[in-house]
Structures are given as C-alpha cells and as structure tokens.
Enzyme design. Structure first.
Site, PDB file in Angstrom:
ATOM      1  N   VAL A 189      30.205  45.698  31.941  1.00 39.61           N
ATOM      2  CA  VAL A 189      29.041  45.534  31.047  1.00 39.61           C
ATOM      3  C   VAL A 189      28.439  46.888  30.702  1.00 39.61           C
ATOM      4  O   VAL A 189      28.530  47.845  31.471  1.00 39.61           O
ATOM      5  CB  VAL A 189      27.949  44.634  31.689  1.00 39.61           C
ATOM      6  CG1 VAL A 189      28.340  43.181  31.639  1.00 39.61           C
ATOM      7  CG2 VAL A 189      27.637  45.071  33.116  1.00 39.61           C
ATOM      8  N   GLN A 211      29.563  32.152  43.950  1.00 38.97           N
ATOM      9  CA  GLN A 211      28.887  32.794  42.822  1.00 38.97           C
ATOM     10  C   GLN A 211      28.864  31.841  41.635  1.00 38.97           C
ATOM     11  O   GLN A 211      29.641  30.891  41.570  1.00 38.97           O
ATOM     12  CB  GLN A 211      29.655  34.049  42.376  1.00 38.97           C
ATOM     13  CG  GLN A 211      29.472  35.258  43.270  1.00 38.97           C
ATOM     14  CD  GLN A 211      30.061  36.523  42.650  1.00 38.97           C
ATOM     15  OE1 GLN A 211      30.937  36.459  41.785  1.00 38.97           O
ATOM     16  NE2 GLN A 211      29.586  37.667  43.093  1.00 38.97           N
ATOM     17  N   ALA A 251      26.828  38.841  29.995  1.00 41.32           N
ATOM     18  CA  ALA A 251      27.432  38.161  31.147  1.00 41.32           C
ATOM     19  C   ALA A 251      26.513  38.359  32.342  1.00 41.32           C
ATOM     20  O   ALA A 251      25.715  39.300  32.380  1.00 41.32           O
ATOM     21  CB  ALA A 251      28.801  38.743  31.443  1.00 41.32           C
ATOM     22  N   TRP A 290      34.262  45.976  45.512  1.00 39.34           N
ATOM     23  CA  TRP A 290      34.847  44.676  45.889  1.00 39.34           C
ATOM     24  C   TRP A 290      35.895  44.870  46.976  1.00 39.34           C
ATOM     25  O   TRP A 290      37.032  45.252  46.685  1.00 39.34           O
ATOM     26  CB  TRP A 290      35.466  44.010  44.661  1.00 39.34           C
ATOM     27  CG  TRP A 290      34.418  43.660  43.638  1.00 39.34           C
ATOM     28  CD1 TRP A 290      33.655  42.533  43.634  1.00 39.34           C
ATOM     29  CD2 TRP A 290      34.011  44.439  42.520  1.00 39.34           C
ATOM     30  NE1 TRP A 290      32.782  42.565  42.572  1.00 39.34           N
ATOM     31  CE2 TRP A 290      32.977  43.720  41.872  1.00 39.34           C
ATOM     32  CE3 TRP A 290      34.376  45.678  41.997  1.00 39.34           C
ATOM     33  CZ2 TRP A 290      32.327  44.194  40.728  1.00 39.34           C
ATOM     34  CZ3 TRP A 290      33.740  46.148  40.860  1.00 39.34           C
ATOM     35  CH2 TRP A 290      32.727  45.408  40.249  1.00 39.34           C
ATOM     36  N   ARG A 329      35.528  38.205  50.293  1.00 34.98           N
ATOM     37  CA  ARG A 329      35.555  39.677  50.396  1.00 34.98           C
ATOM     38  C   ARG A 329      35.931  40.092  51.807  1.00 34.98           C
ATOM     39  O   ARG A 329      35.510  39.462  52.784  1.00 34.98           O
ATOM     40  CB  ARG A 329      34.201  40.267  50.029  1.00 34.98           C
ATOM     41  CG  ARG A 329      33.974  40.115  48.552  1.00 34.98           C
ATOM     42  CD  ARG A 329      32.958  41.039  47.993  1.00 34.98           C
ATOM     43  NE  ARG A 329      32.669  40.582  46.633  1.00 34.98           N
ATOM     44  CZ  ARG A 329      31.608  40.901  45.947  1.00 34.98           C
ATOM     45  NH1 ARG A 329      30.716  41.717  46.469  1.00 34.98           N
ATOM     46  NH2 ARG A 329      31.435  40.439  44.727  1.00 34.98           N
ATOM     47  N   HIS A 345      35.125  37.970  43.093  1.00 36.44           N
ATOM     48  CA  HIS A 345      33.979  37.551  42.273  1.00 36.44           C
ATOM     49  C   HIS A 345      34.467  36.545  41.227  1.00 36.44           C
ATOM     50  O   HIS A 345      35.674  36.347  41.081  1.00 36.44           O
ATOM     51  CB  HIS A 345      33.276  38.752  41.616  1.00 36.44           C
ATOM     52  CG  HIS A 345      34.166  39.653  40.807  1.00 36.44           C
ATOM     53  ND1 HIS A 345      33.699  40.706  40.058  1.00 36.44           N
ATOM     54  CD2 HIS A 345      35.507  39.668  40.618  1.00 36.44           C
ATOM     55  CE1 HIS A 345      34.700  41.322  39.457  1.00 36.44           C
ATOM     56  NE2 HIS A 345      35.802  40.718  39.780  1.00 36.44           N
TER      57      HIS A 345
END
Ligand code: DAH
Length: 334
Positions: free
Chosen positions: A258, A215, A301, A156, A201, A175
């Site tokens: 995740v 997003q 997610a 990122w 970004r 994000h």
C-alpha cells in the site's frame, strides 16, 4: 394334644416362610392380620383350647405364647428392613440437590467476533470471501510487492510447507493479504470484499502474539477511490463494532502493498490507543501485477486481527486465552 402341638409347629413354619418373600408394606400388614390379628390364626388357636383342663391348657398356652412372640419379632424386623431399603432405593428423592446442568456448546469467541465483523462490513456493502490456508510464495509475497530478499519479508515470520512434486515454495499463509491478489485476478472492479481466515507465523508466543490467529482482509477497488473513502469506511466500521462514541485515529505506517500506508488505532480507555489494523491505498505496483491500470483504478486495503478486535472489545489481556480451551474463559461468551 399332639395334634395341637403339631398344628402350632406348622403354623409357625408356614408364617415364617410366607413373610420371608413379602416385599410390600400392604402384604406384610395382611400377613400380620392373618396371623397376629384379633381374629388371626394365633388368637383362633388360643380360643380353641380355652375349655381344656388347666394342666394341658397351661402347656399349650405357653407354647402358643412363644410362637406368638416369635411371629411378632419376625414382623418387627421385616417392617424395619423394608423401611430401610425403601429409603435407600426407590422412593427417596432429595429435591434439594442441584440439577445436572445441560452443558451445550457455543460458538468460539474468535468466531463470534469474526461473524460480527463480517456482518458489519456486509452492512457497509462488502461481499465475504474465503481463501486457501496454504499459499504459494508468489501470492503470499511476490505479487504483493514483497520480492525475495526484501527486508520487509522479516515482518512475516513464515512457516514453510515442504515442496510437493512440482508444487514449490508453499507457505502457511502468514496473512490474509494474498487474497487481495486472487480476488483482483478473478473479478472486474468495482470490488468490495472482506476475507476472514486463519493465519500462521513462525514466532514465539506472548500476551499479544500467537503462532496461529485470525485476520480479516478488506479490499475496495473502483474508479476514484481515495483516502477519505477509506477513513470514513473504517471509522464507520469501528463505530458499529465498538459503539457510537468510539474514537479512531490514523497514523503513518509501512506495508509494501500500500502507498500511503497507515495504521488505525482506536481509543480503548481514556488516553489508551490500541492498534486495530493496517490499511492503505493499494500500491500501483500491486494493481499492475494483476493487470489493472493504476491510472484508471484505485482502491484501499486493510487487514485486522480478529483476536485483537475481541481483546479490545472485551478487555482481554492475553491472546493465548483464546486457544487454551479453558471452559471458565469460553463460557463467558455463551
Ligand atoms: N497483512 C498485514 C499484516 O499481516 C496487514 C495489512 C496491512 C493488510 C495493510 C492490509 C493493509 O491490507 O493494507 O500485518
């Protein structure tokens, strides 16, 4: 005879003065009848001296003829100029000209796609939330299991916001994932939400990258949520957006928040797979960070680029088209 000449002079003057101010074809025609008509003033005059001696009569006759000619010329030029101005101004309307289109605005394709995706998830039982575009480092990274100096932060390229007093380490969110944390901190499971929003970004733009884009984040938390639940939900979503026949595939990917992580691609054209989103089972550390017991709760997610979804759906090759404000491009989505 003098009287006759004077009368003729007066008549000429009067006629010339009157016609000058006339504007309509009807008034001019009345004028013509009045002076030049069969029973008009000029013929009346000719009648009046028909019994005179020939000498006198000839003189008056030629004078009267000159006046008559003069008035006829006046009449001609007046009718001509009237016809001309008529055409130029009031009465002429060209029905073959194209009309002026009513260019009403419409919803931007990114927003259309965003709404469509939100509606699709809403049908699948998700609520819709929104969150702040300026985030703290804590929510954008730390609580998502991306500690300072962790190499994963390189994914990122962040735009930092100047510290304001005590408020430090702010970023333009790179994000929408920080909203996972905010939602879990403020709600009891079961949770089923999507969060659309703008992201930023610090990176060079090219056909597939913009420095700002949109997003949609998704989060499901409950007891006994497993990877199959995630796959079936996301497959179903892809079919709603891209059509019943859509094929999708999952492959391993890494995101610090995740475990396991995956990317979902969809079959765009024959043999072309395009990555649509990142997804995965919420990392136990993330659950711990918000005070949820990973032995009781689990969840998944996902995060997808809205412009990317529109690019896949409409076959758009350049993400920069969305923000070039080119009317030819935008009007295709009216
Ligand atoms: N936040 C990720 C990104 O910006 C996308 C993402 C990947 C979101 C996996 C998720 C996820 O929620 O589980 O690239």
């Amino acid at each position: 005879m003098n009287t006759n000449k004077t009368y003729l002079e007066k008549l000429k003057l009067e006629a010339a003065n009157t016609i000058e101010n006339l504007l309509s074809a009807e008034d001019i025609e009345t004028w013509r009848i009045n002076y030049l008509g069969r029973k008009g003033k000029i013929s009346e005059f000719f009648q009046s001296f028909k019994d005179m001696k020939s000498e006198e009569r000839n003189e008056l006759g030629s004078l009267a003829n000159n006046v008559k000619k003069f008035l006829e010329e006046l009449y001609d030029s007046k009718t001509k100029s009237l016809n001309k101005s008529d055409i130029q101004e009031s009465d002429f309307f060209d029905y073959s000209l194209p009309g002026t289109p009513n260019s009403a605005g419409s919803i931007h394709p990114t927003n259309q796609m965003m709404q469509e995706i939100c509606i699709a998830f809403n049908k699948l039982g998700f609520n819709i939330y929104e969150g702040p575009e300026i985030e703290s480092e804590k929510y954008a990274f730390d609580k998502l299991n991306i500690p300072t100096n962790h190499p994963a932060r390189d994914i990122w390229d962040t735009i930092w916001v100047k510290d304001v007093g005590d408020i430090k380490s702010l970023v333009l969110r790179p994000h929408t994932s920080p909203m996972q944390i905010r939602i879990m901190e403020n709600n009891e499971p079961p949770i089923r939400v999507v969060i659309p929003g703008k992201c930023y970004r610090y990176e060079a733009t090219d056909n597939t990258h913009e420095w700002h884009f949109h997003q949609i984040e998704g989060l499901v938390i409950d007891k006994n949520i497993n990877f199959s639940n995630m796959k079936s939900t996301l497959f179903e979503f892809a079919r709603i957006i891209f059509g019943e026949e859509t094929k999708a595939r999952f492959r391993c990917d890494f995101f610090p928040f995740v475990e396991p992580g995956a990317e979902m691609s969809i079959n765009f054209k024959e043999n072309t797979w395009l990555e649509l989103m990142g997804a995965g089972m919420v990392h136990p550390k993330v659950l711990n960070n918000v005070g949820l017991d990973p032995n009781i709760y689990s969840g998944f997610a996902f995060g997808l680029g809205i412009e990317r979804a529109a690019m896949i759906k409409y076959g758009i090759n350049n993400i920069r088209d969305f923000y070039a404000n080119d009317y030819q491009f935008l009007k295709q989505f009216k």
